[in-house]
Design a protein around this motif. Structure first.
Motif, PDB file in Angstrom:
ATOM      1  N   GLU A   1      44.335  40.299  47.618  1.00 45.79           N
ATOM      2  CA  GLU A   1      45.384  39.287  47.747  1.00 45.79           C
ATOM      3  C   GLU A   1      45.875  38.838  46.366  1.00 45.79           C
ATOM      4  O   GLU A   1      47.060  38.604  46.154  1.00 45.79           O
ATOM      5  N   ASN A   2      44.943  38.754  45.430  1.00 46.74           N
ATOM      6  CA  ASN A   2      45.303  38.373  44.072  1.00 46.74           C
ATOM      7  C   ASN A   2      46.177  39.402  43.388  1.00 46.74           C
ATOM      8  O   ASN A   2      47.113  39.066  42.685  1.00 46.74           O
TER       9      ASN A   2
ATOM     10  N   ILE B   1      59.292  37.721  49.995  1.00 48.22           N
ATOM     11  CA  ILE B   1      59.064  36.403  49.422  1.00 48.22           C
ATOM     12  C   ILE B   1      59.600  36.375  47.991  1.00 48.22           C
ATOM     13  O   ILE B   1      59.523  37.378  47.273  1.00 48.22           O
TER      14      ILE B   1
ATOM     15  N   TYR C   1      52.896  32.398  60.283  1.00 50.14           N
ATOM     16  CA  TYR C   1      52.325  32.884  59.034  1.00 50.14           C
ATOM     17  C   TYR C   1      51.953  31.659  58.215  1.00 50.14           C
ATOM     18  O   TYR C   1      52.801  30.824  57.915  1.00 50.14           O
TER      19      TYR C   1
ATOM     20  N   VAL D   1      39.872  34.825  37.941  1.00 50.65           N
ATOM     21  CA  VAL D   1      38.900  34.144  38.796  1.00 50.65           C
ATOM     22  C   VAL D   1      37.585  33.970  38.038  1.00 50.65           C
ATOM     23  O   VAL D   1      36.962  32.897  38.081  1.00 50.65           O
TER      24      VAL D   1
ATOM     25  N   LYS E   1      59.119  40.275  46.929  1.00 49.30           N
ATOM     26  CA  LYS E   1      57.839  40.931  47.174  1.00 49.30           C
ATOM     27  C   LYS E   1      57.571  40.954  48.683  1.00 49.30           C
ATOM     28  O   LYS E   1      57.834  39.971  49.370  1.00 49.30           O
ATOM     29  N   LEU E   2      57.056  42.059  49.154  1.00 53.10           N
ATOM     30  CA  LEU E   2      56.800  42.223  50.596  1.00 53.10           C
ATOM     31  C   LEU E   2      55.546  41.458  51.034  1.00 53.10           C
ATOM     32  O   LEU E   2      54.522  41.503  50.353  1.00 53.10           O
ATOM     33  N   ILE E   3      55.649  40.766  52.171  1.00 57.69           N
ATOM     34  CA  ILE E   3      54.473  40.120  52.766  1.00 57.69           C
ATOM     35  C   ILE E   3      53.863  41.093  53.756  1.00 57.69           C
ATOM     36  O   ILE E   3      54.563  41.661  54.597  1.00 57.69           O
ATOM     37  N   HIS E   4      52.563  41.286  53.676  1.00 61.46           N
ATOM     38  CA  HIS E   4      51.889  42.217  54.574  1.00 61.46           C
ATOM     39  C   HIS E   4      51.363  41.500  55.805  1.00 61.46           C
ATOM     40  O   HIS E   4      51.299  40.280  55.842  1.00 61.46           O
TER      41      HIS E   4
ATOM     42  N   SER F   1      49.585  29.255  52.999  1.00 60.63           N
ATOM     43  CA  SER F   1      48.442  28.894  52.157  1.00 60.63           C
ATOM     44  C   SER F   1      47.351  29.949  52.256  1.00 60.63           C
ATOM     45  O   SER F   1      46.832  30.417  51.256  1.00 60.63           O
ATOM     46  N   SER F   2      47.024  30.328  53.497  1.00 60.79           N
ATOM     47  CA  SER F   2      45.934  31.290  53.665  1.00 60.79           C
ATOM     48  C   SER F   2      46.444  32.719  53.706  1.00 60.79           C
ATOM     49  O   SER F   2      45.654  33.657  53.745  1.00 60.79           O
ATOM     50  N   ASN F   3      47.765  32.907  53.690  1.00 54.15           N
ATOM     51  CA  ASN F   3      48.371  34.234  53.713  1.00 54.15           C
ATOM     52  C   ASN F   3      47.920  35.028  54.941  1.00 54.15           C
ATOM     53  O   ASN F   3      47.492  36.173  54.836  1.00 54.15           O
TER      54      ASN F   3
ATOM     55  N   TRP G   1      48.154  41.353  44.861  1.00 56.40           N
ATOM     56  CA  TRP G   1      49.466  41.229  45.500  1.00 56.40           C
ATOM     57  C   TRP G   1      50.222  40.034  44.929  1.00 56.40           C
ATOM     58  O   TRP G   1      51.409  40.110  44.620  1.00 56.40           O
ATOM     59  N   ALA G   2      49.511  38.943  44.735  1.00 58.72           N
ATOM     60  CA  ALA G   2      50.147  37.719  44.250  1.00 58.72           C
ATOM     61  C   ALA G   2      50.756  37.898  42.866  1.00 58.72           C
ATOM     62  O   ALA G   2      51.738  37.252  42.535  1.00 58.72           O
ATOM     63  N   PHE G   3      50.172  38.785  42.080  1.00 56.42           N
ATOM     64  CA  PHE G   3      50.674  38.938  40.707  1.00 56.42           C
ATOM     65  C   PHE G   3      51.444  40.232  40.488  1.00 56.42           C
ATOM     66  O   PHE G   3      51.674  40.648  39.370  1.00 56.42           O
TER      67      PHE G   3
ATOM     68  N   LYS H   1      51.792  29.645  41.901  1.00 60.06           N
ATOM     69  CA  LYS H   1      51.592  31.067  41.614  1.00 60.06           C
ATOM     70  C   LYS H   1      50.103  31.409  41.447  1.00 60.06           C
ATOM     71  O   LYS H   1      49.677  32.516  41.765  1.00 60.06           O
ATOM     72  N   TYR H   2      49.337  30.464  40.927  1.00 55.95           N
ATOM     73  CA  TYR H   2      47.922  30.737  40.643  1.00 55.95           C
ATOM     74  C   TYR H   2      46.984  30.262  41.748  1.00 55.95           C
ATOM     75  O   TYR H   2      45.768  30.315  41.587  1.00 55.95           O
TER      76      TYR H   2
ATOM     77  N   GLN I   1      44.724  32.326  34.273  1.00 54.70           N
ATOM     78  CA  GLN I   1      43.398  32.857  33.952  1.00 54.70           C
ATOM     79  C   GLN I   1      42.826  33.612  35.147  1.00 54.70           C
ATOM     80  O   GLN I   1      43.294  33.454  36.260  1.00 54.70           O
TER      81      GLN I   1
ATOM     82  N   SER J   1      46.268  31.653  44.437  1.00 51.27           N
ATOM     83  CA  SER J   1      45.449  32.756  44.942  1.00 51.27           C
ATOM     84  C   SER J   1      44.201  32.934  44.075  1.00 51.27           C
ATOM     85  O   SER J   1      43.159  33.375  44.559  1.00 51.27           O
ATOM     86  N   VAL J   2      44.300  32.574  42.794  1.00 52.44           N
ATOM     87  CA  VAL J   2      43.124  32.647  41.910  1.00 52.44           C
ATOM     88  C   VAL J   2      42.124  31.555  42.310  1.00 52.44           C
ATOM     89  O   VAL J   2      40.931  31.811  42.475  1.00 52.44           O
TER      90      VAL J   2
END
Lengths: 156, 369
Positions: A150-151, B100, B154, A126, B111-114, B157-159, A153-155, B50-51, A124, B53-54
């Motif tokens: 960041e979100n 990652i 790195y 934010v 996926k690239l980490i910045h 958790s907080s990226n 990027w995450a998805f 995965k979620y 879902q 970051s939300v």
């Protein structure tokens, strides 16, 4: 003392809206809040007010407890019941049932509801999550923008 | 100074404030209205990684929770943690970059980490390890830069990237491993002043490095692996030792000894340990997976990997009973070794498409949250 307690046949639960539920002792075994109430009393019949739980929710919780306390039901039947039980709940029901489970201090029902809530909010936005739990953002617009990035990027 | 300001603000809000400056503790707002915080954690920690970051974007309190040690340890304790693979690569400009892979995703892709600190992107011979919820990039050197003792971490958790406690000794092309919640930086090429027979250990709880010394540690290091609570290091050939040999660290005695020569004889490529069994990818003729049979004391062929999918040189990493064979351009083949009864056959496994560019993979690590 122990003999007296085992003689309790019926427990009356009174929900916040005044609705009354009469249940057998094994049904409330998981409700630690209710259990500690029973332990304090040494009467044969007990009636327990539950001012934080509404009748509709209490009916659902009792239904869940009955199914899970039953020794005749198979594991598969219980799992099937759980599946349908979650399907039947509306979004807001889940949150209220979780609060009720927390208040009644029911360990396995809490776990069950926690899973249901986690499933509710995964995948879902934010905004949905904030809306669901009625949380206001306390981020600055800059922080919001950063988190949004960041979100994305995450998805990706 | 800033901590005092936080307390002041809360006093102005009319909230009961103790001397505790931890914002999470001071704030009275619950994570979820109408629920004790431990119940909220019980729910939220069940949301797949995965979620996260939300969840972090919901509010400051939620962000602090998702980035906290409490969150990390709760998920680990209740076996809710999910493993992602981190790959350190070198791109076509010879720059270091980090990718990652979410191993739980149904549509797996790299996926690239910045945010990698720009000045370390040209370094070579850096150590790469994962400890707790952090990745570490240690030491390294450049063509105009001597070996360094700098360490960057790195926080997954907080990226975010931060500078971490410096190594005791500047190192480049060294072995880097994690054992018993400690980071080890071993051997390698140092600066002129550094001891070539030394190793350093990092304790995350004290956030400090300790230096040790042993004559069996040599500067030329090719590979390392942790097995049965011991660190094995394959040393490079030299005029004195023309054959392949390895040293092993015994934590009980704190010393380095020469490792079993029969075991070392088959360690001819990238290695990984799954359930205490050492697997090695032999890349000399195609790509063949072999395993070290401890009881029989011999190397056993496990299987040949499809030449269409593996693109050597590869690196290995294990998630559960699956070995991820990660080659050029991050082309990835997953091999399940849970049932090693099927020996000698070409092994089928799922594969993850490579990137457009032919990046070289330097090292791969797992990190679970």
């Amino acid at each position: 003392m122990a003999a007296e307690k085992s003689s309790i046949k019926i427990i009356t639960l009174i929900a916040a809206d005044g609705s009354v539920f009469e249940v057998e002792p094994n049904i409330v075994k998981e409700m630690k809040t209710v259990q500690s109430y029973i332990d304090e009393l040494d009467q044969n019949t007990v009636s327990i007010p539950l001012p934080n739980v509404f009748g509709n929710d209490l009916a659902m919780i009792i239904e869940y407890c009955k199914k899970h306390a039953s020794e005749e039901e198979t594991k598969e039947a219980k799992e099937e019941f759980d599946f349908e039980f979650v399907k039947r709940m509306k979004s807001d029901d889940k949150l209220r049932l979780l609060q009720a489970a927390s208040y009644l201090n029911m360990e396995s029902f809490l776990q069950f509801m926690a899973k249901a809530i986690a499933a509710e909010i995964e995948n879902q936005s934010v905004e949905f999550v904030r809306d669901y739990f009625q949380i206001e953002s306390d981020f600055t617009p800059e922080e919001e923008a950063e988190l949004r990035k960041e979100n994305e990027w995450a998805f990706k | 100074m800033s901590s005092e300001l936080i307390s002041m603000e809360h006093l102005d809000d009319g909230e009961a404030s103790s001397n505790n400056v931890d914002e999470v503790e001071v704030t009275n707002t619950p994570l979820i209205c109408g629920l004790p915080d431990d119940i909220s954690l019980l729910c939220l920690a069940r949301v797949p990684r995965k979620y996260h970051s939300v969840l972090k974007a919901v509010s400051k309190r939620w962000r602090d929770l998702v980035c906290s040690d409490e969150w990390f340890f709760y998920r680990r304790k209740h076996k809710l943690d999910e493993t992602w693979i981190y790959a350190l690569c070198r791109d076509k400009f010879d720059h270091v970059c980090c990718y990652i892979l979410d191993t739980t995703s149904s549509r797996k892709s790299w996926k690239l980490i910045h945010g990698l600190p720009p000045h370390i992107m040209k370094r070579k011979g850096m150590g790469f390890e994962a400890l707790g919820n952090k990745l570490f990039l240690l030491g390294g050197c450049g063509w105009s830069e001597d070996a360094t003792d700098e360490v960057y971490s790195y926080n997954a958790s907080s990226n975010s990237w931060v500078e971490a406690a410096y190594l005791s000794t500047a190192r480049c092309h060294f072995a880097c491993e994690v054992m018993d919640e400690k980071l080890y930086a071993i051997g390698g090429i140092g600066s002129n002043s550094s001891d070539p027979h030394s190793w350093d250990t990092f304790d995350p709880f004290t956030n400090s490095w300790t230096s040790h010394r042993d004559p069996n540690i040599v500067p030329e290091i090719e590979d390392s692996v942790v097995m049965d609570g011991k660190i094995y290091i394959r040393c490079g050939k030299s005029p004195v030792t023309p054959h392949v040999y390895a040293v092993v660290y015994e934590p009980s005695s704190g010393t380095w000894q020469h490792a079993d020569a029969d075991m070392v004889s088959g360690w001819r490529g990238p290695a990984v340990v799954v359930d205490g069994i050492l697997f090695v990818l032999d890349q000399s003729l195609g790509t063949r997976l072999t395993m070290w049979h401890k009881e029989r004391r011999e190397w056993i062929p496990v299987g040949k990997l499809s030449p269409l999918l593996t693109r050597p040189p590869c690196q290995l990493v294990a998630v559960g009973k699956s070995i991820y064979v990660i080659g050029k351009g991050l082309s990835t083949v997953v091999v399940d070794v849970g049932d090693v009864g099927n020996m000698g056959r070409v092994m089928m496994g799922s594969s993850i498409p490579k990137l457009v560019s032919d990046y070289n993979v330097i090292s791969c690590k797992c990190l679970s949250i």
